[in-house]
Design a protein around this motif. Structure first.
Motif, PDB file in Angstrom:
ATOM      1  N   LEU A 171       0.819  -1.212   0.000  1.00  0.00           N
ATOM      2  CA  LEU A 171       0.000   0.000   0.000  1.00  0.00           C
ATOM      3  C   LEU A 171       0.858   1.270   0.000  1.00  0.00           C
ATOM      4  CD1 LEU A 171      -2.731  -1.174   2.504  1.00  0.00           C
ATOM      5  CD2 LEU A 171      -3.090  -0.610   0.081  1.00  0.00           C
ATOM      6  N   VAL A 172       1.879   1.285   0.820  1.00  0.00           N
ATOM      7  CA  VAL A 172       2.701   2.494   0.919  1.00  0.00           C
ATOM      8  C   VAL A 172       3.511   2.718  -0.359  1.00  0.00           C
ATOM      9  CG1 VAL A 172       4.565   3.625   2.198  1.00  0.00           C
ATOM     10  CG2 VAL A 172       2.748   2.438   3.438  1.00  0.00           C
ATOM     11  N   THR A 173       4.064   1.662  -0.931  1.00  0.00           N
ATOM     12  CA  THR A 173       4.816   1.852  -2.178  1.00  0.00           C
ATOM     13  C   THR A 173       3.886   2.245  -3.326  1.00  0.00           C
ATOM     14  OG1 THR A 173       4.810  -0.539  -2.598  1.00  0.00           O
ATOM     15  CG2 THR A 173       6.782   0.406  -1.552  1.00  0.00           C
ATOM     16  N   ALA A 174       2.662   1.752  -3.314  1.00  0.00           N
ATOM     17  CA  ALA A 174       1.689   2.183  -4.327  1.00  0.00           C
ATOM     18  C   ALA A 174       1.422   3.679  -4.180  1.00  0.00           C
ATOM     19  CB  ALA A 174       0.393   1.392  -4.203  1.00  0.00           C
ATOM     20  N   ARG A 175       1.293   4.112  -2.955  1.00  0.00           N
ATOM     21  CA  ARG A 175       1.070   5.549  -2.734  1.00  0.00           C
ATOM     22  C   ARG A 175       2.279   6.364  -3.179  1.00  0.00           C
ATOM     23  NH1 ARG A 175      -0.322   8.949   2.526  1.00  0.00           N
ATOM     24  NH2 ARG A 175       0.246  10.937   1.625  1.00  0.00           N
ATOM     25  N   LEU A 176       3.475   5.902  -2.849  1.00  0.00           N
ATOM     26  CA  LEU A 176       4.684   6.620  -3.261  1.00  0.00           C
ATOM     27  C   LEU A 176       4.790   6.714  -4.779  1.00  0.00           C
ATOM     28  CD1 LEU A 176       7.362   5.228  -0.784  1.00  0.00           C
ATOM     29  CD2 LEU A 176       6.462   7.569  -0.887  1.00  0.00           C
ATOM     30  N   ASP A 177       4.353   5.663  -5.470  1.00  0.00           N
ATOM     31  CA  ASP A 177       4.403   5.623  -6.931  1.00  0.00           C
ATOM     32  C   ASP A 177       3.178   6.264  -7.581  1.00  0.00           C
ATOM     33  OD1 ASP A 177       6.792   4.263  -6.676  1.00  0.00           O
ATOM     34  OD2 ASP A 177       5.885   2.276  -6.974  1.00  0.00           O
ATOM     35  N   ARG A 178       2.301   6.810  -6.742  1.00  0.00           N
ATOM     36  CA  ARG A 178       1.058   7.461  -7.199  1.00  0.00           C
ATOM     37  C   ARG A 178       0.172   6.508  -8.005  1.00  0.00           C
ATOM     38  NH1 ARG A 178       4.773  11.763  -7.118  1.00  0.00           N
ATOM     39  NH2 ARG A 178       3.989  13.559  -5.971  1.00  0.00           N
TER      40      ARG A 178
ATOM     41  N   SER B  63      -2.667   2.463  12.491  1.00  0.00           N
ATOM     42  CA  SER B  63      -1.570   3.387  12.216  1.00  0.00           C
ATOM     43  C   SER B  63      -1.366   3.541  10.709  1.00  0.00           C
ATOM     44  CB  SER B  63      -0.290   2.876  12.889  1.00  0.00           C
ATOM     45  OG  SER B  63       0.811   3.659  12.557  1.00  0.00           O
ATOM     46  N   LEU B  64      -1.439   2.427  10.004  1.00  0.00           N
ATOM     47  CA  LEU B  64      -1.298   2.438   8.551  1.00  0.00           C
ATOM     48  C   LEU B  64      -2.424   3.233   7.892  1.00  0.00           C
ATOM     49  CD1 LEU B  64      -0.115   1.489   5.830  1.00  0.00           C
ATOM     50  CD2 LEU B  64      -1.475  -0.610   6.109  1.00  0.00           C
ATOM     51  N   LEU B  65      -3.665   2.961   8.293  1.00  0.00           N
ATOM     52  CA  LEU B  65      -4.795   3.646   7.670  1.00  0.00           C
ATOM     53  C   LEU B  65      -4.754   5.146   7.923  1.00  0.00           C
ATOM     54  CD1 LEU B  65      -7.726   1.150   8.353  1.00  0.00           C
ATOM     55  CD2 LEU B  65      -6.210   1.307   6.369  1.00  0.00           C
ATOM     56  N   THR B  66      -4.370   5.533   9.130  1.00  0.00           N
ATOM     57  CA  THR B  66      -4.243   6.957   9.451  1.00  0.00           C
ATOM     58  C   THR B  66      -3.177   7.600   8.570  1.00  0.00           C
ATOM     59  OG1 THR B  66      -4.943   6.543  11.728  1.00  0.00           O
ATOM     60  CG2 THR B  66      -3.757   8.602  11.307  1.00  0.00           C
ATOM     61  N   LEU B  67      -2.084   6.901   8.378  1.00  0.00           N
ATOM     62  CA  LEU B  67      -0.997   7.398   7.534  1.00  0.00           C
ATOM     63  C   LEU B  67      -1.455   7.558   6.085  1.00  0.00           C
ATOM     64  CD1 LEU B  67       2.062   8.060   7.296  1.00  0.00           C
ATOM     65  CD2 LEU B  67       2.407   5.629   6.840  1.00  0.00           C
ATOM     66  N   LEU B  68      -2.095   6.538   5.551  1.00  0.00           N
ATOM     67  CA  LEU B  68      -2.536   6.578   4.160  1.00  0.00           C
ATOM     68  C   LEU B  68      -3.639   7.605   3.918  1.00  0.00           C
ATOM     69  CD1 LEU B  68      -2.550   2.769   3.331  1.00  0.00           C
ATOM     70  CD2 LEU B  68      -0.892   4.482   2.555  1.00  0.00           C
ATOM     71  N   ALA B  69      -4.418   7.898   4.952  1.00  0.00           N
ATOM     72  CA  ALA B  69      -5.499   8.869   4.814  1.00  0.00           C
ATOM     73  C   ALA B  69      -4.991  10.310   4.782  1.00  0.00           C
ATOM     74  CB  ALA B  69      -6.496   8.704   5.964  1.00  0.00           C
ATOM     75  N   ASP B  70      -3.754  10.517   5.188  1.00  0.00           N
ATOM     76  CA  ASP B  70      -3.173  11.855   5.222  1.00  0.00           C
ATOM     77  C   ASP B  70      -2.441  12.130   3.906  1.00  0.00           C
ATOM     78  OD1 ASP B  70      -1.821  14.210   5.645  1.00  0.00           O
ATOM     79  OD2 ASP B  70      -0.748  13.520   7.442  1.00  0.00           O
ATOM     80  N   PRO B  71      -3.012  12.961   3.036  1.00  0.00           N
ATOM     81  CA  PRO B  71      -2.362  13.214   1.746  1.00  0.00           C
ATOM     82  C   PRO B  71      -1.030  13.953   1.874  1.00  0.00           C
ATOM     83  CG  PRO B  71      -4.241  14.666   2.026  1.00  0.00           C
ATOM     84  CD  PRO B  71      -4.250  13.708   3.189  1.00  0.00           C
ATOM     85  N   ASP B  72      -0.792  14.565   3.023  1.00  0.00           N
ATOM     86  CA  ASP B  72       0.448  15.317   3.226  1.00  0.00           C
ATOM     87  C   ASP B  72       1.482  14.566   4.050  1.00  0.00           C
ATOM     88  OD1 ASP B  72      -0.584  17.544   1.818  1.00  0.00           O
ATOM     89  OD2 ASP B  72      -1.658  18.191   3.618  1.00  0.00           O
ATOM     90  N   ALA B  73       1.226  13.296   4.327  1.00  0.00           N
ATOM     91  CA  ALA B  73       2.190  12.516   5.118  1.00  0.00           C
ATOM     92  C   ALA B  73       3.511  12.441   4.352  1.00  0.00           C
ATOM     93  CB  ALA B  73       1.655  11.117   5.397  1.00  0.00           C
TER      94      ALA B  73
END
Length: 173
Positions: A66-73, A118-128
């Motif tokens: 999930l986090v790498t998907a977010r990093l890669d947009r 913790s993960l969901l809170t992180l992913l929900a923050d577009p400015d993390a």
């Protein structure tokens, strides 16, 4: 071991060097017990079993995906997101105030719930300020809360010091 600045990212970091020769930090249930206590999720080792270890690894991989998907947009993969949501729906650990201070207790599943939340809170923050270590072989994820968001490495003990030594040697040549 805890250089990421986020509980879920620290769990993702329990499989190091994913691109080269992976180093598993959760090899047996006792490793999971130690990680949960050292991470501050639980105050006493929960006595995890093989099923708990498998679940921890599943949550870890969903987190990394999930986090790498977010990093890669990219769009967040539905299977990984469903798994994270499933873990987050479990009742979390229970804080108890004692004369010695705040204690956290609960079963292993409750600890996984805390990590997933913790993960969901992180992913929900577009400015993390999520980043991946700049060392090519390192796959650690971390929150860059440095001044000016200039942090480059996951931590100085491994990647940062190695990169600085390599740069120093290159300058000396």
């Amino acid at each position: 071991m805890f250089v990421s600045g986020n509980l879920a990212l620290d769990l993702a970091g329990t499989l190091k060097w994913r691109r080269d020769t992976p180093e598993e930090l959760l090899s047996e249930p006792g490793d999971l017990d130690s990680w949960l206590v050292d991470a501050g999720v639980l105050d006493a080792p929960p006595r995890a079993d093989d099923d708990d270890l498998l679940m921890a690894r599943r949550l870890r991989e969903a987190t990394y995906t999930l986090v790498t998907a977010r990093l890669d947009r990219r769009v967040l993969p539905p299977d990984a997101l469903a798994l994270a949501n499933e873990f987050a729906a479990i009742p979390p650990t229970r804080p108890v105030l004692t004369p010695d201070g705040l204690r956290r207790s609960g079963p292993v599943a409750a600890a996984f719930s805390d990590v997933a939340r913790s993960l969901l809170t992180l992913l929900a923050d577009p400015d993390a300020p999520i980043k991946e270590c700049a060392k090519p072989s390192c796959t650690r994820l971390y929150l860059d809360r440095s001044r000016g968001a200039r942090r480059t490495w996951c931590g100085m003990q491994e990647c940062g010091s190695q990169a600085k030594m390599a740069a120093y040697r290159a300058r000396r040549r």
